[in-house]
Design a protein around this motif. Structure first.
Motif, mmCIF file in Angstrom:
data_model
loop_
_atom_site.group_PDB
_atom_site.id
_atom_site.type_symbol
_atom_site.label_atom_id
_atom_site.label_comp_id
_atom_site.label_asym_id
_atom_site.label_seq_id
_atom_site.Cartn_x
_atom_site.Cartn_y
_atom_site.Cartn_z
ATOM 1 N N LEU A 129 -1.397 -0.981 -21.751
ATOM 2 C CA LEU A 129 -0.708 -0.314 -22.855
ATOM 3 C C LEU A 129 0.795 -0.567 -22.822
ATOM 4 C CD1 LEU A 129 -0.916 1.365 -25.376
ATOM 5 C CD2 LEU A 129 -0.831 3.443 -23.980
ATOM 6 N N VAL A 130 1.373 -0.735 -21.627
ATOM 7 C CA VAL A 130 2.814 -1.032 -21.547
ATOM 8 C C VAL A 130 3.128 -2.344 -22.267
ATOM 9 C CG1 VAL A 130 2.472 -2.055 -19.241
ATOM 10 C CG2 VAL A 130 4.761 -1.460 -20.015
ATOM 11 N N ASN A 131 2.310 -3.374 -22.079
ATOM 12 C CA ASN A 131 2.546 -4.650 -22.751
ATOM 13 C C ASN A 131 2.298 -4.529 -24.249
ATOM 14 O OD1 ASN A 131 2.820 -5.898 -20.126
ATOM 15 N ND2 ASN A 131 0.605 -5.828 -19.986
ATOM 16 N N THR A 132 1.290 -3.745 -24.606
ATOM 17 C CA THR A 132 0.914 -3.613 -26.006
ATOM 18 C C THR A 132 1.974 -2.876 -26.803
ATOM 19 O OG1 THR A 132 -1.404 -3.540 -25.284
ATOM 20 C CG2 THR A 132 -0.953 -2.897 -27.539
ATOM 21 N N ILE A 133 2.443 -1.744 -26.298
ATOM 22 C CA ILE A 133 3.453 -0.978 -27.031
ATOM 23 C C ILE A 133 4.782 -1.728 -27.059
ATOM 24 C CG2 ILE A 133 4.266 0.401 -25.075
ATOM 25 C CD1 ILE A 133 3.762 1.697 -28.669
ATOM 26 N N THR A 134 5.090 -2.475 -25.995
ATOM 27 C CA THR A 134 6.330 -3.248 -25.972
ATOM 28 C C THR A 134 6.332 -4.316 -27.051
ATOM 29 O OG1 THR A 134 6.688 -2.874 -23.603
ATOM 30 C CG2 THR A 134 7.757 -4.794 -24.575
ATOM 31 N N SER A 135 5.246 -5.052 -27.163
ATOM 32 C CA SER A 135 5.186 -6.122 -28.158
ATOM 33 C C SER A 135 5.157 -5.560 -29.577
ATOM 34 C CB SER A 135 3.973 -7.021 -27.901
ATOM 35 O OG SER A 135 2.777 -6.259 -27.854
ATOM 36 N N TYR A 136 4.433 -4.467 -29.779
ATOM 37 C CA TYR A 136 4.391 -3.825 -31.097
ATOM 38 C C TYR A 136 5.797 -3.349 -31.491
ATOM 39 C CZ TYR A 136 3.248 -0.385 -34.737
ATOM 40 O OH TYR A 136 3.201 0.338 -35.905
ATOM 41 N N ALA A 137 6.462 -2.648 -30.566
ATOM 42 C CA ALA A 137 7.794 -2.107 -30.857
ATOM 43 C C ALA A 137 8.798 -3.219 -31.135
ATOM 44 C CB ALA A 137 8.266 -1.238 -29.691
ATOM 45 N N PHE A 138 8.699 -4.322 -30.403
ATOM 46 C CA PHE A 138 9.607 -5.441 -30.635
ATOM 47 C C PHE A 138 9.400 -6.027 -32.030
ATOM 48 C CE2 PHE A 138 10.609 -10.010 -30.530
ATOM 49 C CZ PHE A 138 11.954 -9.937 -30.197
ATOM 50 N N ALA A 211 11.923 -24.161 -34.884
ATOM 51 C CA ALA A 211 12.701 -22.931 -35.095
ATOM 52 C C ALA A 211 13.442 -22.983 -36.430
ATOM 53 C CB ALA A 211 13.672 -22.725 -33.951
ATOM 54 N N SER A 212 13.934 -24.158 -36.785
ATOM 55 C CA SER A 212 14.628 -24.318 -38.063
ATOM 56 C C SER A 212 13.666 -24.152 -39.234
ATOM 57 C CB SER A 212 15.308 -25.681 -38.119
ATOM 58 O OG SER A 212 15.930 -25.886 -39.362
ATOM 59 N N GLU A 213 12.487 -24.759 -39.116
ATOM 60 C CA GLU A 213 11.489 -24.680 -40.187
ATOM 61 C C GLU A 213 11.033 -23.243 -40.430
ATOM 62 O OE1 GLU A 213 8.353 -27.243 -39.013
ATOM 63 O OE2 GLU A 213 9.425 -29.105 -39.508
ATOM 64 N N LEU A 214 10.801 -22.499 -39.343
ATOM 65 C CA LEU A 214 10.271 -21.141 -39.449
ATOM 66 C C LEU A 214 11.361 -20.087 -39.566
ATOM 67 C CD1 LEU A 214 7.425 -21.320 -36.758
ATOM 68 C CD2 LEU A 214 7.205 -21.505 -39.244
ATOM 69 N N GLU A 215 12.635 -20.517 -39.446
ATOM 70 C CA GLU A 215 13.759 -19.581 -39.419
ATOM 71 C C GLU A 215 13.565 -18.543 -38.307
ATOM 72 O OE1 GLU A 215 15.504 -18.412 -43.318
ATOM 73 O OE2 GLU A 215 13.683 -19.347 -44.133
ATOM 74 N N ALA A 216 13.245 -19.057 -37.131
ATOM 75 C CA ALA A 216 12.992 -18.200 -35.964
ATOM 76 C C ALA A 216 14.312 -17.848 -35.302
ATOM 77 C CB ALA A 216 12.075 -18.921 -34.975
ATOM 78 N N THR A 217 14.825 -16.665 -35.595
ATOM 79 C CA THR A 217 16.127 -16.252 -35.082
ATOM 80 C C THR A 217 16.019 -15.013 -34.197
ATOM 81 O OG1 THR A 217 16.538 -14.989 -37.103
ATOM 82 C CG2 THR A 217 17.378 -17.255 -37.028
ATOM 83 N N ALA A 218 14.835 -14.770 -33.638
ATOM 84 C CA ALA A 218 14.644 -13.690 -32.670
ATOM 85 C C ALA A 218 13.910 -14.269 -31.462
ATOM 86 C CB ALA A 218 13.839 -12.541 -33.266
ATOM 87 N N VAL A 219 14.562 -14.223 -30.303
ATOM 88 C CA VAL A 219 13.952 -14.728 -29.074
ATOM 89 C C VAL A 219 13.540 -13.542 -28.206
ATOM 90 C CG1 VAL A 219 14.285 -16.091 -26.971
ATOM 91 C CG2 VAL A 219 15.353 -16.821 -29.125
ATOM 92 N N PHE A 220 12.247 -13.465 -27.891
ATOM 93 C CA PHE A 220 11.765 -12.468 -26.936
ATOM 94 C C PHE A 220 11.685 -13.170 -25.587
ATOM 95 C CE2 PHE A 220 8.564 -10.109 -24.572
ATOM 96 C CZ PHE A 220 8.963 -8.798 -24.785
ATOM 97 N N SER A 243 16.515 -9.844 -24.023
ATOM 98 C CA SER A 243 16.062 -10.020 -22.644
ATOM 99 C C SER A 243 15.189 -8.852 -22.232
ATOM 100 C CB SER A 243 17.262 -10.115 -21.699
ATOM 101 O OG SER A 243 18.011 -11.275 -21.988
ATOM 102 N N TYR A 244 13.953 -9.165 -21.876
ATOM 103 C CA TYR A 244 12.993 -8.135 -21.466
ATOM 104 C C TYR A 244 12.560 -8.308 -20.009
ATOM 105 C CZ TYR A 244 8.673 -5.438 -21.167
ATOM 106 O OH TYR A 244 7.682 -4.565 -20.770
ATOM 107 N N GLY A 245 12.370 -9.570 -19.594
ATOM 108 C CA GLY A 245 11.924 -9.850 -18.230
ATOM 109 C C GLY A 245 12.898 -10.763 -17.523
ATOM 110 N N PHE A 269 16.339 -5.679 -24.089
ATOM 111 C CA PHE A 269 15.333 -5.000 -24.918
ATOM 112 C C PHE A 269 14.513 -4.078 -24.038
ATOM 113 C CE2 PHE A 269 11.062 -4.468 -26.571
ATOM 114 C CZ PHE A 269 11.344 -3.977 -27.839
ATOM 115 N N SER A 270 14.334 -2.849 -24.499
ATOM 116 C CA SER A 270 13.488 -1.869 -23.818
ATOM 117 C C SER A 270 12.687 -1.116 -24.859
ATOM 118 C CB SER A 270 14.345 -0.891 -23.014
ATOM 119 O OG SER A 270 13.573 0.224 -22.590
#
Length: 330
Positions: A129-138, A211-220, A243-245, A269-270
């Motif tokens: 659940l820690v991984n699940t809620i973290t990814s959902y919240a992000f 990243a340019s094609e998808l406009e990916a401007t958030a790095v987890f 930064s999470y890990g 990120f927390s």
């Protein structure tokens, strides 16, 4: 009942303590069945974190994760929790009534738990659940910031796979970075489309193009260190690195100052600090949404070896080459 206790000097002991008998208002009484040991448990037991960082437990019981069956519900708890299996993440709510989770029975605020679908095997949710809620919240946070796609630096980590799962559920593009061809094949089986292998000689240019094609401007970022040094110059304008890990603790960040012209930001990120977790209404929505997708393989715990509570020292020493976790069976 039997439980693993943390003494004042951070020494752990297995002891017998009073078993909780009733559920307090907004709490549930749980018969624990399986308990996963997460990296956060080891950090907590190291004594590195300040007092009060995690919600405390009566009798100073260790652990933040686990899975079990709800035996009783307190006033204010939705009745559909009763008799269900739930996956637990103790850090989602602070309460003076908490008992658990490294114990035979626990007592949790119901908003520290997500109900499992009837058809799944409970053991597979003993530490997830820690991984699940973290990814959902992000994902919810960057959607609110009008980001259009994610880059995940630890694509095959538990949180990276959970983030992939939610990206598929919500049709939100994600670029997953993996270390090996085997990692790529693993994610392909889980439905990933945009995967880049670090060892590919064209890794950086592939990332830049995609990243340019998808406009990916958030790095987890679940790694830190070298991977950030390798990719930062190839990220789009106005990218935010979260930064999470910190798996790479040896390599300092090092990049040309000209990169700053692109307005790239670096921040921690927390899940604790997100609107999803801090807002009770949003957390209720999140836990319900999570319960609806837990049948997907992206949200399970990778199990290594099973131990009893009496074998806590051996369990804490256990390591696995493939990321499998030590699990207590009650």
């Amino acid at each position: 009942m039997k439980a693993v206790i943390v003494e004042n000097n951070q020494r752990i002991v297995v002891d017998n303590i009073p078993q909780p008998q009733n559920a307090a208002p907004e709490h549930i009484l749980i018969k624990m069945e399986y308990i996963g040991i997460n990296p956060g448990d080891r950090v907590f037991l190291s004594g590195m974190l300040p007092k009060g960082f995690f919600p405390s437990s009566r009798y100073d019981i260790a652990g933040v994760s686990g899975v079990g069956k709800v035996l009783a519900v307190g006033e204010g708890v939705p009745s559909h929790y009763l008799g269900k299996y739930v996956t637990i993440y103790r850090s989602l709510q602070f309460s003076d009534e908490i008992v658990g989770t490294w114990s035979e029975y626990s007592h949790m605020h119901y908003m520290q738990c997500a109900i499992l679908p009837d058809a799944v095997e409970p053991k597979l949710y003993s530490g997830s659940l820690v991984n699940t809620i973290t990814s959902y919240a992000f994902l919810k946070q960057i959607q609110a910031q009008n980001k259009k796609a994610i880059i995940c630096t630890a694509g095959t980590s538990a949180t990276g796979i959970a983030l992939l799962g939610f990206s598929l559920v919500y049709h939100f593009p994600i670029i997953s970075i993996v270390r090996t061809q085997e990692g790529k094949e693993q994610l392909e089986k889980l439905g990933a489309k945009n995967i880049i292998v670090q060892t590919d000689p064209h890794f950086q240019t592939q990332l830049q193009t995609l990243a340019s094609e998808l406009e990916a401007t958030a790095v987890f970022d679940g790694v830190g260190g070298k991977i950030i040094n390798d990719i930062i110059a190839y990220l789009p304008m106005n990218t935010a690195i979260y930064s999470y890990g910190y798996l790479d603790t040896k390599t300092p960040l090092s990049f040309p100052s000209s990169v700053l012209v692109k307005d790239i930001s670096l921040q921690s990120f927390s899940n604790f600090k997100t609107e999803t977790v801090q807002n009770k209404q949003q957390l209720t929505i999140a836990l319900d949404a999570i319960s609806q997708v837990l049948h997907m393989p992206h949200f399970t715990t990778k199990i290594g070896k099973t131990f009893s509570l009496d074998e806590v020292e051996e369990a804490l020493s256990y390591t696995s080459n493939d990321g499998g976790k030590a699990i207590f069976k009650i």
